[in-house]
Motif scaffolding. Structure first.
Motif, PDB file in Angstrom:
ATOM      1  N   ASP A  68      30.526  62.318 102.472  1.00  0.00           N
ATOM      2  CA  ASP A  68      30.581  61.055 101.718  1.00  0.00           C
ATOM      3  C   ASP A  68      30.119  61.212 100.278  1.00  0.00           C
ATOM      4  OD1 ASP A  68      27.950  61.586 102.444  1.00  0.00           O
ATOM      5  OD2 ASP A  68      27.427  59.466 102.674  1.00  0.00           O
ATOM      6  N   VAL A  69      30.354  62.379  99.691  1.00  0.00           N
ATOM      7  CA  VAL A  69      29.999  62.581  98.292  1.00  0.00           C
ATOM      8  C   VAL A  69      31.191  63.142  97.531  1.00  0.00           C
ATOM      9  CG1 VAL A  69      27.558  62.961  98.814  1.00  0.00           C
ATOM     10  CG2 VAL A  69      29.078  64.914  98.585  1.00  0.00           C
ATOM     11  N   ARG A  97      29.862  55.169  98.551  1.00  0.00           N
ATOM     12  CA  ARG A  97      29.630  54.247  99.662  1.00  0.00           C
ATOM     13  C   ARG A  97      30.931  53.632 100.173  1.00  0.00           C
ATOM     14  NH1 ARG A  97      24.894  56.409 100.537  1.00  0.00           N
ATOM     15  NH2 ARG A  97      23.084  55.421  99.576  1.00  0.00           N
ATOM     16  N   ARG A 144      20.595  67.085 100.156  1.00  0.00           N
ATOM     17  CA  ARG A 144      21.979  66.643 100.378  1.00  0.00           C
ATOM     18  C   ARG A 144      22.983  67.791 100.474  1.00  0.00           C
ATOM     19  NH1 ARG A 144      21.635  62.380  95.444  1.00  0.00           N
ATOM     20  NH2 ARG A 144      19.618  61.511  96.030  1.00  0.00           N
ATOM     21  N   ARG A 190      27.843  67.192 102.910  1.00  0.00           N
ATOM     22  CA  ARG A 190      28.065  65.807 103.312  1.00  0.00           C
ATOM     23  C   ARG A 190      29.516  65.417 103.044  1.00  0.00           C
ATOM     24  NH1 ARG A 190      23.105  61.873 101.579  1.00  0.00           N
ATOM     25  NH2 ARG A 190      24.841  60.390 101.720  1.00  0.00           N
ATOM     26  N   ARG A 248      27.149  60.378  95.465  1.00  0.00           N
ATOM     27  CA  ARG A 248      27.392  59.654  96.717  1.00  0.00           C
ATOM     28  C   ARG A 248      28.410  58.532  96.511  1.00  0.00           C
ATOM     29  NH1 ARG A 248      21.196  58.373  97.735  1.00  0.00           N
ATOM     30  NH2 ARG A 248      21.337  58.432  95.448  1.00  0.00           N
ATOM     31  N   SER A 285      28.156  53.261  92.873  1.00  0.00           N
ATOM     32  CA  SER A 285      27.353  54.232  93.625  1.00  0.00           C
ATOM     33  C   SER A 285      25.891  54.209  93.173  1.00  0.00           C
ATOM     34  CB  SER A 285      27.920  55.639  93.397  1.00  0.00           C
ATOM     35  OG  SER A 285      27.004  56.646  93.761  1.00  0.00           O
TER      36      SER A 285
END
Length: 342
Positions: A193-194, A293, A225, A191, A291, A301
């Motif tokens: 966005d981590v 945001r 994830r 991912r 994660r 988070s």
């Protein structure tokens, strides 16, 4: 008479105390067993027998770029760099959503290309999930999610769109294999966005009927994830969840949890069982990430408590195997320069 009557009472008292003590030791034993299983799940008994060197490795990224502008340093440090140090030939595939953040993918891939990493990128406008499939998934999904999404929105549609991007980027990888006449020795699903806090462990020669996931936060299923697998039927099945649920009708076969509903982790575990494939966790036992945001700090988070080990014991889902202090994670994130938008 009194002394005669008190003897049976004494015996019963002793028996009760013995039973209580035995029960106490049984409980302690079960707790210890649970702790060991959390630290060393059954699948963690496997070990890397043959390590990979100079292999073909595909890194798959998908969906919205989101916070890649802030997480890219951790991706490079903890995923790309360890792969390059092991002399792997790294190829990054991206199938993302064309939006205001999509420039981040282009900027990051251009940065990686300067280190000899090849890449393919396909950015397209949002392609939503089938409405009937989304409705069917919403019906069986966790009830609590209704408090998270906007009124009238479908979390099922959002989740299925994510699965659709995963399947699409895997299709690009498979087409590349056909064109180049190769099969990737390892495929990494990551991912954007981590924030990654520990380096990817050395890769092994993997079984193509097994996928590897982190053991922490499985929430009754498997952590969905991050993934490492070898090119083959298991990874194709894992990444073919959208087609399975929507095109093949498996969404109607999802089990019901009447009191709570299904979550993504449980759905993936169920889906892998449908294909007869195994999920193992020993490879990434201590590989941890959090994660991040949009328009939020890492301290805000949903993984903030997890990162700070709040409420964690070695035998519950809050257990965090990372030894990296939360303060160091926060500091390293602030030191990451933004990507160039030129």
């Amino acid at each position: 008479m009194q002394s005669t009557g008190s003897f049976p009472t004494l015996i019963r008292t002793i028996r009760c105390r013995v039973k209580a003590k035995a029960a106490k030791y049984v409980c302690i034993f079960l707790v210890l067993v649970g702790a060991l299983l959390q630290l060393y799940p059954v699948s963690s008994l496997n070990r890397c027998h043959v390590s990979l060197q100079g292999a073909n490795v595909a890194v798959l990224m998908y969906g919205q770029a989101r916070t890649l502008n802030r997480t890219h340093c951790s991706i490079t440090e903890h995923i790309i760099t360890p792969l390059l140090r092991a002399s792997h030939k790294v190829h990054v595939f991206v199938h993302g959503e064309l939006d205001g953040d999509s420039w981040q993918y282009h900027a990051y891939l251009e940065q990686l290309s300067q280190r000899g990493v090849r890449y393919q990128i396909d950015m397209r406008g949002l392609s939503g999930a089938a409405p009937q499939c989304s409705m069917a998934l919403d019906e069986k999904y966790e009830r609590r999610i209704g408090r998270v999404v906007k009124e009238g929105a479908s979390y099922g549609a959002e989740l299925l769109t994510r699965h659709k991007y995963r399947e699409s980027v895997n299709s690009h990888r498979k087409k590349f294999e056909e064109t180049e006449g190769i099969a990737f020795d390892a495929i990494i699903l990551a991912r954007p966005d981590v924030v990654y806090t520990s380096s990817l462990p050395p890769l092994c020669v993997l079984d193509n009927n097994i996928v590897h996931a982190p053991p922490w936060q499985p929430y009754g299923g498997i952590n969905d994830r991050f993934l490492v697998a070898r090119s083959g039927p298991a990874v194709d099945h894992y990444l073919g969840l959208y087609t399975g649920l929507c095109d093949k009708g498996f969404v109607t076969r999802l089990p019901r949890r009447w009191w709570k509903g299904m979550n993504s982790e449980r759905i993936y575990a169920w889906w892998m069982r449908q294909g007869g494939f195994q999920v193992e966790t020993w490879l990434m036992k201590k590989f941890v990430f959090y994660r991040l945001r949009r328009s939020a700090t890492l301290a805000e988070s949903p993984d903030s408590d997890f990162g700070q080990h709040k409420g964690a014991t070695i035998f519950n889902s809050k257990y965090n195997p990372s030894s990296v202090p939360w303060s160091s994670v926060l500091k390293n994130l602030t030191l990451c320069p933004p990507l160039s938008s030129n």
